[in-house]
Design an enzyme around this catalytic site. Structure first.
Site, PDB file in Angstrom:
ATOM      1  N   GLY A  36       0.972  -1.090   0.121  1.00 52.43           N
ATOM      2  CA  GLY A  36      -0.027  -0.016  -0.019  1.00 52.43           C
ATOM      3  C   GLY A  36       0.984   1.316   0.006  1.00 52.43           C
ATOM      4  N   LEU A  76      -8.938  -6.694   3.649  1.00 54.94           N
ATOM      5  CA  LEU A  76      -8.317  -6.499   2.275  1.00 54.94           C
ATOM      6  C   LEU A  76      -6.696  -6.702   2.185  1.00 54.94           C
ATOM      7  CD1 LEU A  76     -11.022  -4.973   1.820  1.00 54.94           C
ATOM      8  CD2 LEU A  76     -10.116  -3.923  -0.164  1.00 54.94           C
ATOM      9  N   TYR A 149      -0.201 -18.613  -4.061  1.00 53.78           N
ATOM     10  CA  TYR A 149      -0.989 -17.553  -3.950  1.00 53.78           C
ATOM     11  C   TYR A 149      -2.484 -18.023  -3.774  1.00 53.78           C
ATOM     12  CZ  TYR A 149      -3.881 -13.081  -4.308  1.00 53.78           C
ATOM     13  OH  TYR A 149      -4.619 -12.134  -4.269  1.00 53.78           O
ATOM     14  N   LYS A 153      -4.990 -18.357  -0.654  1.00 56.88           N
ATOM     15  CA  LYS A 153      -6.315 -17.803  -0.405  1.00 56.88           C
ATOM     16  C   LYS A 153      -7.363 -18.769  -0.364  1.00 56.88           C
ATOM     17  CE  LYS A 153      -6.923 -13.696  -0.831  1.00 56.88           C
ATOM     18  NZ  LYS A 153      -6.780 -12.711   0.281  1.00 56.88           N
TER      19      LYS A 153
END
Length: 323
Positions: A36, A76, A149, A153
């Site tokens: 971020g 998130l 990944y 998830k």
């Protein structure tokens, strides 16, 4: 309400924070700024009801204090992008799984509703198009880092749904399909901002693979609207929803559109996956969401197509160049 948004300084998270503030809520954004950017939320710093805390979602003490102060949680925070997954698989797995476990434990302790953002990656190499939420998943071998990944998830989803089944913790899982728009960076392999940056600079637009692979791109504002409408809907609890856009385009067609929009100065070059990422890299041939389930529940219908997405990303790039 006061919402906790983990990954709140990220691309999607910052748009979600802005939307919640616009709706009259307070927002606590938690982000370690590893992927971020402070610049994403800098315009929100002066707005009443917004707070940014720079810390990791894997820190139990920090997370517990944040969850306790808020009424509901949008989770998130995650490792992001194919490039990061390939280059730093340990960080990818630990950030995703440990972060989600930490959040869920705190939400369970204080009975906070939570929305978990997952990914279309979990469908893997399935050739059943469009992807439906109850389809089987087809992943590659664990020796191929690219699938780390998706596997992480998937575990996130299993864990969140386990909390629903065991204790009726109100959780919702949203599988996002190629969310794009302003503030997204091409740093971790995101194709649209990378193509736009290359086209604006007159550099070769680099297509990985042969360009026949297809994707469906959703505008971040459509996605954020869906997340806001899902988190408290009684019919969404304990369920998984695809969130995206059904407009399918090949990556080569995308490159051609970007080249035309940026003045036509760039060549389009294909780069083998082994060269772009790593030996043995595998990709999905098509990635198309079935949106029937979310359409039935909340009437979701994306209103911004690929043309709007490209114009918004291009406008941001032009603004940055002018600045």
């Amino acid at each position: 309400m006061r919402y906790l948004v983990t990954g709140g300084a990220g691309f999607i998270g910052s748009h979600l924070c802005e939307r919640l503030l616009d709706d009259g809520h307070e927002v606590l954004a938690l982000d370690d700024l590893s992927t971020g950017r402070f610049s994403n939320v800098a315009p929100l710093e002066g707005r009443p009801g917004f707070e940014l805390r720079v810390a990791s979602v894997t820190d139990p003490g920090v997370v517990e204090r944040c969850v306790l102060e808020c009424s509901a949680v949008f989770h998130l925070a995650s490792a992001v992008g194919v490039r990061l997954v390939v280059d730093e698989p340990v960080k990818t797995i630990e950030t995703i799984v440990n972060g989600t476990d930490t959040i869920l434990r705190c939400c369970a302790r204080y009975r906070r509703p939570m929305l978990l953002t997952s990914t279309s990656e979990v469908y893997g190499k399935s050739d059943r198009i469009p992807f439906r939420e109850d389809d089987d998943v087809v992943l590659g071998p664990t020796t191929t880092r690219r699938w780390a990944y998706a596997g992480a998830k998937m575990l996130d989803e299993f864990l969140a749904l386990a909390h629903w089944h065991e204790a009726r913790l109100p959780v919702v899982v949203a599988r996002l399909f190629n969310t794009v728009g302003p503030r997204q960076t091409g740093r971790y392999g995101m194709v649209v901002p990378r193509f736009v940056r290359q086209g604006m600079a007159g550099e070769p637009i680099t297509v990985y693979g042969d360009g026949t692979q297809t994707r469906c791109f959703a505008h971040v504002l459509d996605v954020v609207d869906a997340l806001v409408r899902l988190i408290h809907h009684p019919g969404a609890r304990g369920e998984v929803f695809n969130v995206g856009n059904g407009e399918e385009v090949s990556i080569m067609q995308l490159a051609e559109r970007v080249r035309a929009l940026t003045g036509g100065r760039s060549d389009i070059r294909t780069i083998p996956y082994d060269e772009a990422y790593t030996s043995g890299f595998e990709d999905m041939v098509r990635r198309v969401p079935c949106l029937d389930k979310i359409r039935r529940l909340i009437g979701y219908e994306p209103t911004r197509g690929l043309g709007r997405i490209l114009s918004d990303v291009l406008a941001e790039g032009e603004g940055a160049s002018a600045g």
